[in-house]
Design a protein around this motif. Structure first.
Motif, PDB file in Angstrom:
ATOM      1  N   PHE A  37       0.825  -1.206   0.000  1.00 37.41           N
ATOM      2  CA  PHE A  37       0.000   0.000   0.000  1.00 37.41           C
ATOM      3  C   PHE A  37       0.860   1.256   0.000  1.00 37.41           C
ATOM      4  N   LEU A  38       1.899   1.227   0.821  1.00 31.96           N
ATOM      5  CA  LEU A  38       2.708   2.432   0.986  1.00 31.96           C
ATOM      6  C   LEU A  38       3.448   2.791  -0.298  1.00 31.96           C
ATOM      7  N   SER A  39       4.020   1.808  -0.973  1.00 30.34           N
ATOM      8  CA  SER A  39       4.764   2.107  -2.201  1.00 30.34           C
ATOM      9  C   SER A  39       3.824   2.565  -3.305  1.00 30.34           C
ATOM     10  N   ALA A  40       2.668   1.910  -3.425  1.00 26.88           N
ATOM     11  CA  ALA A  40       1.710   2.323  -4.450  1.00 26.88           C
ATOM     12  C   ALA A  40       1.150   3.707  -4.143  1.00 26.88           C
ATOM     13  N   THR A  41       0.875   3.977  -2.876  1.00 29.11           N
ATOM     14  CA  THR A  41       0.373   5.295  -2.483  1.00 29.11           C
ATOM     15  C   THR A  41       1.407   6.369  -2.766  1.00 29.11           C
ATOM     16  N   ARG A  42       2.667   6.086  -2.476  1.00 27.58           N
ATOM     17  CA  ARG A  42       3.736   7.045  -2.743  1.00 27.58           C
ATOM     18  C   ARG A  42       3.791   7.411  -4.215  1.00 27.58           C
ATOM     19  N   ASP A  43       3.716   6.416  -5.094  1.00 24.83           N
ATOM     20  CA  ASP A  43       3.793   6.683  -6.529  1.00 24.83           C
ATOM     21  C   ASP A  43       2.610   7.527  -7.002  1.00 24.83           C
ATOM     22  N   THR A  44       1.416   7.179  -6.546  1.00 22.90           N
ATOM     23  CA  THR A  44       0.226   7.914  -6.981  1.00 22.90           C
ATOM     24  C   THR A  44       0.238   9.344  -6.457  1.00 22.90           C
ATOM     25  N   LEU A  45       0.541   9.526  -5.179  1.00 25.84           N
ATOM     26  CA  LEU A  45       0.521  10.870  -4.607  1.00 25.84           C
ATOM     27  C   LEU A  45       1.642  11.735  -5.165  1.00 25.84           C
ATOM     28  N   ALA A  46       2.799  11.139  -5.467  1.00 24.06           N
ATOM     29  CA  ALA A  46       3.885  11.918  -6.061  1.00 24.06           C
ATOM     30  C   ALA A  46       3.458  12.485  -7.410  1.00 24.06           C
ATOM     31  N   SER A  47       2.836  11.658  -8.235  1.00 23.20           N
ATOM     32  CA  SER A  47       2.351  12.135  -9.533  1.00 23.20           C
ATOM     33  C   SER A  47       1.227  13.149  -9.365  1.00 23.20           C
ATOM     34  N   ALA A  48       0.298  12.869  -8.455  1.00 23.01           N
ATOM     35  CA  ALA A  48      -0.846  13.763  -8.264  1.00 23.01           C
ATOM     36  C   ALA A  48      -0.403  15.137  -7.787  1.00 23.01           C
ATOM     37  N   PHE A  49       0.490  15.189  -6.810  1.00 25.13           N
ATOM     38  CA  PHE A  49       0.923  16.483  -6.280  1.00 25.13           C
ATOM     39  C   PHE A  49       1.792  17.241  -7.280  1.00 25.13           C
ATOM     40  N   ALA A  50       2.644  16.522  -8.010  1.00 18.35           N
ATOM     41  CA  ALA A  50       3.462  17.201  -9.023  1.00 18.35           C
ATOM     42  C   ALA A  50       2.581  17.796 -10.115  1.00 18.35           C
ATOM     43  N   GLY A  51       1.620  17.016 -10.594  1.00 19.63           N
ATOM     44  CA  GLY A  51       0.705  17.539 -11.603  1.00 19.63           C
ATOM     45  C   GLY A  51      -0.132  18.686 -11.084  1.00 19.63           C
ATOM     46  N   LEU A  52      -0.554  18.599  -9.807  1.00 18.43           N
ATOM     47  CA  LEU A  52      -1.342  19.668  -9.198  1.00 18.43           C
ATOM     48  C   LEU A  52      -0.537  20.958  -9.112  1.00 18.43           C
ATOM     49  N   ILE A  53       0.711  20.863  -8.728  1.00 17.80           N
ATOM     50  CA  ILE A  53       1.548  22.064  -8.612  1.00 17.80           C
ATOM     51  C   ILE A  53       1.788  22.699  -9.976  1.00 17.80           C
ATOM     52  N   ILE A  54       2.131  21.872 -10.970  1.00 14.75           N
ATOM     53  CA  ILE A  54       2.405  22.419 -12.305  1.00 14.75           C
ATOM     54  C   ILE A  54       1.126  22.991 -12.922  1.00 14.75           C
ATOM     55  N   GLY A  55       0.068  22.191 -12.922  1.00 13.95           N
ATOM     56  CA  GLY A  55      -1.192  22.673 -13.485  1.00 13.95           C
ATOM     57  C   GLY A  55      -1.747  23.852 -12.716  1.00 13.95           C
ATOM     58  N   GLY A  56      -1.599  23.840 -11.382  1.00 15.44           N
ATOM     59  CA  GLY A  56      -2.085  24.955 -10.580  1.00 15.44           C
ATOM     60  C   GLY A  56      -1.353  26.243 -10.879  1.00 15.44           C
ATOM     61  N   ALA A  57      -0.030  26.159 -11.047  1.00 10.85           N
ATOM     62  CA  ALA A  57       0.739  27.362 -11.359  1.00 10.85           C
ATOM     63  C   ALA A  57       0.337  27.941 -12.712  1.00 10.85           C
ATOM     64  N   ILE A  58       0.177  27.064 -13.707  1.00 17.71           N
ATOM     65  CA  ILE A  58      -0.226  27.533 -15.036  1.00 17.71           C
ATOM     66  C   ILE A  58      -1.636  28.116 -14.992  1.00 17.71           C
TER      67      ILE A  58
END
Length: 239
Positions: A37-58
């Motif tokens: 669970f932890l490794s899968a959660t890490r991968d999903t949240l890393a992508s989600a937060f990175a996309g949120l930051i980039i898309g949010g800034a734009i």
């Protein structure tokens, strides 16, 4: 939950898509103990937060620009309304060809999905800034940059934060969807692996975990919103 457990035990449930709550809880505990669970959660949240930051800034940059400059808003109206309805998942073939499997492709699609709620709501927030504040900015002869930094952003920030909270939920949804559809990482890929391995208890445990993450993310951001902005947090909040 108790009724579902009783029903599953009474009919001696054997299914590739359903499992009694006790079996789901057991699979949940086993997956946490072995780190899946932890490794899968890490991968999903890393992508989600990175996309949120980039898309949010734009989205924030374009939203403020559209809200401040009415001519720019009118020029971009057709483009925004033509591109905004495109489902982010429809970009999968293009993103896969351009970026391949992995984080970059997933982050790019999440960023595209997150741009629009922040752009639309930040534009509306800027356009609804109290006119008397703009009169003060003109009286003080503030430059356009100072007007945005000192007047517009502070006044519109509560509604901009609401947009960010909505985009955070979208980021998680799109991340899991991309992983289910094509990207072999994260919680979505784990769900597909459990389904293909005929482990409905584990598959449903992952679904429950995604719901827990989404609820916790929204609750945390809602708490931060109310703590940072007080009564102003209620302005324009759809929740």
């Amino acid at each position: 939950m108790a009724a579902l457990e009783i029903w599953a035990r009474s009919v001696d449930l054997h299914s590739d898509s359903l499992a009694p709550p006790s079996a789901i809880a057991a699979a949940f505990g086993l997956a946490i103990s072995d780190g899946a669970f932890l490794s899968a959660t890490r991968d999903t949240l890393a992508s989600a937060f990175a996309g949120l930051i980039i898309g949010g800034a734009i989205g924030l940059a374009f939203g403020i620009a559209l809200g401040v400059f009415q001519v720019f808003d009118r020029l971009m109206e057709v483009t925004v309304e033509a591109v905004r309805p495109i489902p982010s998942i429809a970009l999968l073939p293009i993103a896969l060809i351009a970026l391949g499997f992995g984080y970059r492709m997933e982050i790019a699609i999440i960023a595209f999905a997150c741009v629009w709620p922040i752009l639309i709501l930040s534009r509306a927030a800027v356009q609804e800034v109290e006119p008397r504040l703009m009169e003060v900015a003109r009286a003080l002869r503030l430059s356009p940059a100072d007007r945005v930094r000192k007047i517009i952003i502070p006044a519109a920030l509560p509604r901009i934060f609401v947009a960010f909270r909505l985009a955070a939920g979208i980021a998680l949804i799109v991340a899991v969807t991309v992983e289910i559809a094509i990207n072999p990482i994260g919680l979505g890929a784990a769900i597909m692996a459990a389904q293909q391995g005929l482990q409905p208890d584990l598959m449903l445990a992952y679904l429950v975990w995604i719901g827990v993450i989404g609820y916790g993310l929204n609750a945390g951001l809602n708490l931060a919103q109310r703590h940072l902005f007080g009564r102003a947090a209620l302005v324009g909040d759809p929740a």
